[in-house]
Motif scaffolding. Structure first.
Motif, PDB file in Angstrom:
ATOM      1  N   ASP A 337      15.797   6.613   6.213  1.00 43.67           N
ATOM      2  CA  ASP A 337      16.000   6.024   7.537  1.00 43.67           C
ATOM      3  C   ASP A 337      17.204   5.091   7.582  1.00 43.67           C
ATOM      4  O   ASP A 337      17.548   4.569   8.648  1.00 43.67           O
ATOM      5  N   GLY A 338      17.810   4.799   6.418  1.00 45.13           N
ATOM      6  CA  GLY A 338      18.989   3.959   6.386  1.00 45.13           C
ATOM      7  C   GLY A 338      18.726   2.488   6.198  1.00 45.13           C
ATOM      8  O   GLY A 338      19.626   1.659   6.419  1.00 45.13           O
ATOM      9  N   PHE A 339      17.515   2.130   5.778  1.00 46.46           N
ATOM     10  CA  PHE A 339      17.217   0.720   5.554  1.00 46.46           C
ATOM     11  C   PHE A 339      17.920   0.225   4.292  1.00 46.46           C
ATOM     12  O   PHE A 339      18.074   0.961   3.314  1.00 46.46           O
ATOM     13  N   SER A 340      18.300  -1.057   4.323  1.00 42.65           N
ATOM     14  CA  SER A 340      18.897  -1.665   3.139  1.00 42.65           C
ATOM     15  C   SER A 340      17.816  -1.917   2.097  1.00 42.65           C
ATOM     16  O   SER A 340      16.619  -1.938   2.405  1.00 42.65           O
ATOM     17  N   GLU A 341      18.249  -2.139   0.840  1.00 42.29           N
ATOM     18  CA  GLU A 341      17.274  -2.394  -0.205  1.00 42.29           C
ATOM     19  C   GLU A 341      16.501  -3.692   0.059  1.00 42.29           C
ATOM     20  O   GLU A 341      15.317  -3.799  -0.256  1.00 42.29           O
ATOM     21  N   THR A 342      17.197  -4.670   0.673  1.00 39.59           N
ATOM     22  CA  THR A 342      16.515  -5.918   1.002  1.00 39.59           C
ATOM     23  C   THR A 342      15.430  -5.686   2.050  1.00 39.59           C
ATOM     24  O   THR A 342      14.304  -6.178   1.935  1.00 39.59           O
ATOM     25  N   ALA A 343      15.783  -4.900   3.082  1.00 39.12           N
ATOM     26  CA  ALA A 343      14.815  -4.591   4.139  1.00 39.12           C
ATOM     27  C   ALA A 343      13.660  -3.762   3.588  1.00 39.12           C
ATOM     28  O   ALA A 343      12.500  -3.949   3.976  1.00 39.12           O
ATOM     29  N   ILE A 344      13.966  -2.858   2.657  1.00 35.43           N
ATOM     30  CA  ILE A 344      12.925  -2.028   2.053  1.00 35.43           C
ATOM     31  C   ILE A 344      11.949  -2.894   1.262  1.00 35.43           C
ATOM     32  O   ILE A 344      10.735  -2.740   1.355  1.00 35.43           O
ATOM     33  N   ALA A 345      12.477  -3.823   0.473  1.00 30.98           N
ATOM     34  CA  ALA A 345      11.624  -4.707  -0.324  1.00 30.98           C
ATOM     35  C   ALA A 345      10.719  -5.548   0.577  1.00 30.98           C
ATOM     36  O   ALA A 345       9.537  -5.778   0.264  1.00 30.98           O
ATOM     37  N   LYS A 346      11.278  -5.991   1.704  1.00 23.33           N
ATOM     38  CA  LYS A 346      10.497  -6.808   2.625  1.00 23.33           C
ATOM     39  C   LYS A 346       9.366  -6.004   3.246  1.00 23.33           C
ATOM     40  O   LYS A 346       8.228  -6.477   3.353  1.00 23.33           O
ATOM     41  N   ARG A 347       9.671  -4.767   3.632  1.00 26.17           N
ATOM     42  CA  ARG A 347       8.656  -3.937   4.276  1.00 26.17           C
ATOM     43  C   ARG A 347       7.562  -3.527   3.301  1.00 26.17           C
ATOM     44  O   ARG A 347       6.377  -3.570   3.622  1.00 26.17           O
ATOM     45  N   THR A 348       7.954  -3.087   2.151  1.00 26.83           N
ATOM     46  CA  THR A 348       6.964  -2.563   1.206  1.00 26.83           C
ATOM     47  C   THR A 348       6.089  -3.662   0.614  1.00 26.83           C
ATOM     48  O   THR A 348       5.023  -3.375   0.069  1.00 26.83           O
ATOM     49  N   LYS A 349       6.522  -4.909   0.738  1.00 30.82           N
ATOM     50  CA  LYS A 349       5.700  -6.015   0.236  1.00 30.82           C
ATOM     51  C   LYS A 349       4.367  -6.083   0.967  1.00 30.82           C
ATOM     52  O   LYS A 349       3.375  -6.607   0.434  1.00 30.82           O
ATOM     53  N   ARG A 350       4.314  -5.517   2.163  1.00 29.48           N
ATOM     54  CA  ARG A 350       3.073  -5.547   2.940  1.00 29.48           C
ATOM     55  C   ARG A 350       1.944  -4.798   2.220  1.00 29.48           C
ATOM     56  O   ARG A 350       0.774  -5.048   2.484  1.00 29.48           O
ATOM     57  N   GLY A 351       2.323  -3.892   1.352  1.00 32.78           N
ATOM     58  CA  GLY A 351       1.308  -3.130   0.644  1.00 32.78           C
ATOM     59  C   GLY A 351       0.754  -3.818  -0.586  1.00 32.78           C
ATOM     60  O   GLY A 351      -0.132  -3.269  -1.267  1.00 32.78           O
ATOM     61  N   ASP A 352       1.255  -5.019  -0.889  1.00 30.25           N
ATOM     62  CA  ASP A 352       0.796  -5.719  -2.101  1.00 30.25           C
ATOM     63  C   ASP A 352      -0.682  -6.065  -2.055  1.00 30.25           C
ATOM     64  O   ASP A 352      -1.313  -6.266  -3.100  1.00 30.25           O
ATOM     65  N   VAL A 353      -1.250  -6.147  -0.847  1.00 34.01           N
ATOM     66  CA  VAL A 353      -2.675  -6.455  -0.734  1.00 34.01           C
ATOM     67  C   VAL A 353      -3.508  -5.432  -1.482  1.00 34.01           C
ATOM     68  O   VAL A 353      -4.553  -5.758  -2.057  1.00 34.01           O
ATOM     69  N   LEU A 354      -3.028  -4.163  -1.530  1.00 32.97           N
ATOM     70  CA  LEU A 354      -3.780  -3.129  -2.227  1.00 32.97           C
ATOM     71  C   LEU A 354      -3.775  -3.356  -3.736  1.00 32.97           C
ATOM     72  O   LEU A 354      -4.741  -3.036  -4.428  1.00 32.97           O
ATOM     73  N   ARG A 355      -2.694  -3.925  -4.238  1.00 35.46           N
ATOM     74  CA  ARG A 355      -2.599  -4.133  -5.692  1.00 35.46           C
ATOM     75  C   ARG A 355      -3.469  -5.290  -6.167  1.00 35.46           C
ATOM     76  O   ARG A 355      -3.788  -5.383  -7.349  1.00 35.46           O
ATOM     77  N   GLY A 356      -3.842  -6.159  -5.285  1.00 37.27           N
ATOM     78  CA  GLY A 356      -4.660  -7.301  -5.693  1.00 37.27           C
ATOM     79  C   GLY A 356      -6.150  -7.084  -5.527  1.00 37.27           C
ATOM     80  O   GLY A 356      -6.939  -7.999  -5.768  1.00 37.27           O
ATOM     81  N   ALA A 357      -6.561  -5.880  -5.121  1.00 38.04           N
ATOM     82  CA  ALA A 357      -7.965  -5.611  -4.854  1.00 38.04           C
ATOM     83  C   ALA A 357      -8.643  -4.937  -6.040  1.00 38.04           C
ATOM     84  O   ALA A 357      -8.089  -4.005  -6.614  1.00 38.04           O
ATOM     85  N   PRO A 358      -9.842  -5.362  -6.410  1.00 32.23           N
ATOM     86  CA  PRO A 358     -10.558  -4.717  -7.522  1.00 32.23           C
ATOM     87  C   PRO A 358     -10.961  -3.276  -7.230  1.00 32.23           C
ATOM     88  O   PRO A 358     -11.084  -2.459  -8.135  1.00 32.23           O
ATOM     89  N   VAL A 359     -11.183  -2.972  -5.953  1.00 33.42           N
ATOM     90  CA  VAL A 359     -11.638  -1.633  -5.562  1.00 33.42           C
ATOM     91  C   VAL A 359     -10.788  -1.140  -4.403  1.00 33.42           C
ATOM     92  O   VAL A 359     -10.466  -1.908  -3.487  1.00 33.42           O
ATOM     93  N   LEU A 360     -10.433   0.140  -4.453  1.00 34.90           N
ATOM     94  CA  LEU A 360      -9.772   0.807  -3.336  1.00 34.90           C
ATOM     95  C   LEU A 360     -10.680   1.913  -2.830  1.00 34.90           C
ATOM     96  O   LEU A 360     -11.280   2.655  -3.622  1.00 34.90           O
ATOM     97  N   LEU A 361     -10.802   2.004  -1.532  1.00 35.48           N
ATOM     98  CA  LEU A 361     -11.535   3.097  -0.907  1.00 35.48           C
ATOM     99  C   LEU A 361     -10.579   3.875  -0.013  1.00 35.48           C
ATOM    100  O   LEU A 361      -9.902   3.275   0.835  1.00 35.48           O
ATOM    101  N   VAL A 362     -10.522   5.171  -0.222  1.00 39.58           N
ATOM    102  CA  VAL A 362      -9.644   6.022   0.581  1.00 39.58           C
ATOM    103  C   VAL A 362     -10.517   6.897   1.467  1.00 39.58           C
ATOM    104  O   VAL A 362     -11.158   7.843   0.980  1.00 39.58           O
ATOM    105  N   PRO A 363     -10.603   6.575   2.773  1.00 35.97           N
ATOM    106  CA  PRO A 363     -11.355   7.436   3.683  1.00 35.97           C
ATOM    107  C   PRO A 363     -10.547   8.697   3.982  1.00 35.97           C
ATOM    108  O   PRO A 363      -9.328   8.640   4.176  1.00 35.97           O
ATOM    109  N   CYS A 364     -11.210   9.836   4.029  1.00 33.75           N
ATOM    110  CA  CYS A 364     -10.523  11.107   4.249  1.00 33.75           C
ATOM    111  C   CYS A 364     -11.205  11.880   5.370  1.00 33.75           C
ATOM    112  O   CYS A 364     -12.438  12.003   5.398  1.00 33.75           O
ATOM    113  N   LEU A 365     -10.405  12.398   6.261  1.00 32.04           N
ATOM    114  CA  LEU A 365     -10.876  13.305   7.305  1.00 32.04           C
ATOM    115  C   LEU A 365     -10.901  14.714   6.727  1.00 32.04           C
ATOM    116  O   LEU A 365      -9.867  15.237   6.293  1.00 32.04           O
TER     117      LEU A 365
END
Length: 461
Positions: A337-365
């Protein structure tokens, strides 16, 4: 009713009472009490009556157990009330439980009891008696009055009748106390086997109130009992009063009746769900997760189907591989999409919550049980129905996790890289991951969420 009741009392460091026996006597000769009666003077006269008529010579260290009704009458706590329920309403602070016409409430004194202590017995028809305004003060004033007239210091308990959780029958308990330690804290003492007592705090005032009722009775017109032999419990100062016996509702395991607790739970369950983004390292037991999934699969679904499944990811290596490959796919999309590496790092940081969780649940349709139509329009609507059902299942899951005391956060990222998720988790091709739910024990309570007005979201026609 004139004979004393005696029982042995052991003396030990844990029980400092010096007496070898305790005697409980009915105090006879009290007249009918009316508003304005000097209860101290009347009680003193009854105690000074000749022994042949049941009189007792008051002594230092005695304890008087006085039925609250006579205190209420003397203090003018009588109300003309054709409707007893209205008087109960006025005295009630909090409803604890209701069954038909019976109400268990917390009254203005902090006492949890039937009908707020409003009593229609032993009073004229058309009237009710309220509890004393301040039973501890009433007990203190009565003891002080007897100290002035008789030169002795006695403990005084104001008693009233209570029902008991999980037990049939009624007992008298202390609602007011003065010049007496209402509780005896035995924690730290040792029993006869040398075991240290860890939780033993004895409600002495309640025990004395119940003992006094043995010689008073409900229908014999004897409102006062004298307990002798426990002088070590009587103090020179008024003490904390019977309020020391009250357990705050927030500390009470039985703060509500069963039906009321369930109703409150139902009312608050949805609002308990909050997005939690930080978790402790504490392990998550499998049972609450299983119960939450069991709640999830009660969601409504088209055609009486169960078109969704949940994948639980607990293995750290699998969690890391899943999140690393999901991140790589996300980064690839953002670079495209043309995002800079700085912008990419900022956006992907939102997913860090998943790395701090003891359990992940993936719901599937899974679309199991869906119908197939000859045109794209109806097939599209069919999928939309199943998507809505999956959303309901996920919401059930999140609410149930909150009810279990677990925090959660639904993150949509797996929807953008379904082939990657299917490959890492070895899922069937027709399973579509619908986000990822982080599950764990919250690192901190979620902030309060103020209620939002619904007008902006509710269109009325």
């Amino acid at each position: 009713m004139t004979a004393p009741i005696a029982s042995p009392v052991n003396s030990s460091p844990a029980n400092p009472g010096p007496a070898s026996s305790v005697s409980v006597y009915p105090v006879l000769g009290l007249p009918e009490i009316a508003a304005g009666s000097d209860l101290g003077q009347l009680l003193g006269s009854a105690l000074d009556a000749p022994a042949s008529s049941g009189g007792l010579r008051l002594a230092d260290g005695d304890v008087l157990v006085v039925t609250s009704k006579v205190v209420s009458k003397a203090e003018g706590r009588l109300r003309r009330a054709a409707d007893r329920e209205a008087a109960i309403d006025e005295e009630t602070v909090r409803l604890v439980a209701a069954r038909g016409s019976l109400r268990i409430v917390e009254n203005r004194l902090g006492l949890v009891m039937a009908a707020a202590g409003v009593d229609a017995s032993n009073t004229e028809p058309g009237t009710v008696l309220l509890l004393p305004e301040d039973p501890d003060r009433s007990a203190r004033e009565l003891s002080d009055s007897l100290a002035r007239t008789h030169g002795v210091r006695v403990g005084v308990i104001i008693s009233d009748t209570f029902g008991r959780v999980w037990r049939a029958g009624l007992v008298d308990q202390a609602i007011g106390a003065a010049y007496l330690q209402p509780v005896q804290d035995l924690r730290g003492a040792k029993d006869s086997h040398g075991n240290e007592l860890a939780v033993t705090v004895t409600a002495v005032a309640d025990e004395l109130a119940a003992a006094g009722e043995l010689v008073k009775g409900k229908v014999d017109g004897v409102p006062v009992a004298l307990v002798r032999g426990l002088g070590a419990l009587v103090s020179e100062d008024p003490g904390p009063g019977a309020r020391a016996l009250l357990r705050p509702s927030e500390d009470d395991l039985f703060a509500l009746g069963t039906a009321e607790a369930r109703a409150l739970g139902r009312a608050e369950a949805v609002y308990a769900r909050r997005t939690i983004r930080s978790f402790t390292t504490d392990a998550v037991a499998p049972e609450p997760v299983e119960r939450a999934v069991a709640a999830a699969i009660t969601a409504p679904a088209p055609h009486h189907t169960t078109p969704w499944s949940f994948v639980e990811v607990r293995t750290p290596a699998v969690q890391k591989q899943l999140l690393d490959e999901m991140l790589a796919a996300w980064v690839a999309d953002l670079r495209a999409d043309g995002f800079s590496e700085t912008a990419i790092a900022k956006r992907t940081k939102r997913g860090d919550v998943l790395r701090g969780a003891p359990v992940l649940l993936v719901p599937c349709l899974t679309m199991v049980g869906s119908h197939t139509y000859p045109d794209a329009r109806r097939n599209g609507h069919e999928r939309e129905m199943f998507l809505v059902s999956t959303g309901a299942a996920i919401e059930n899951l999140l609410v149930a996790l909150a009810v279990e005391g677990l925090g959660s956060a639904w993150i949509s990222s797996s929807m953008f890289c379904r082939p990657t998720v299917r490959e890492v988790l070895d899922l069937p091709e027709h399973w579509d991951p619908m986000g990822c739910v982080a599950v764990g024990h919250p690192a901190a309570p979620a902030p309060e969420r103020p209620p939002r007005p619904v007008d902006a979201f509710l269109l009325r026609r």
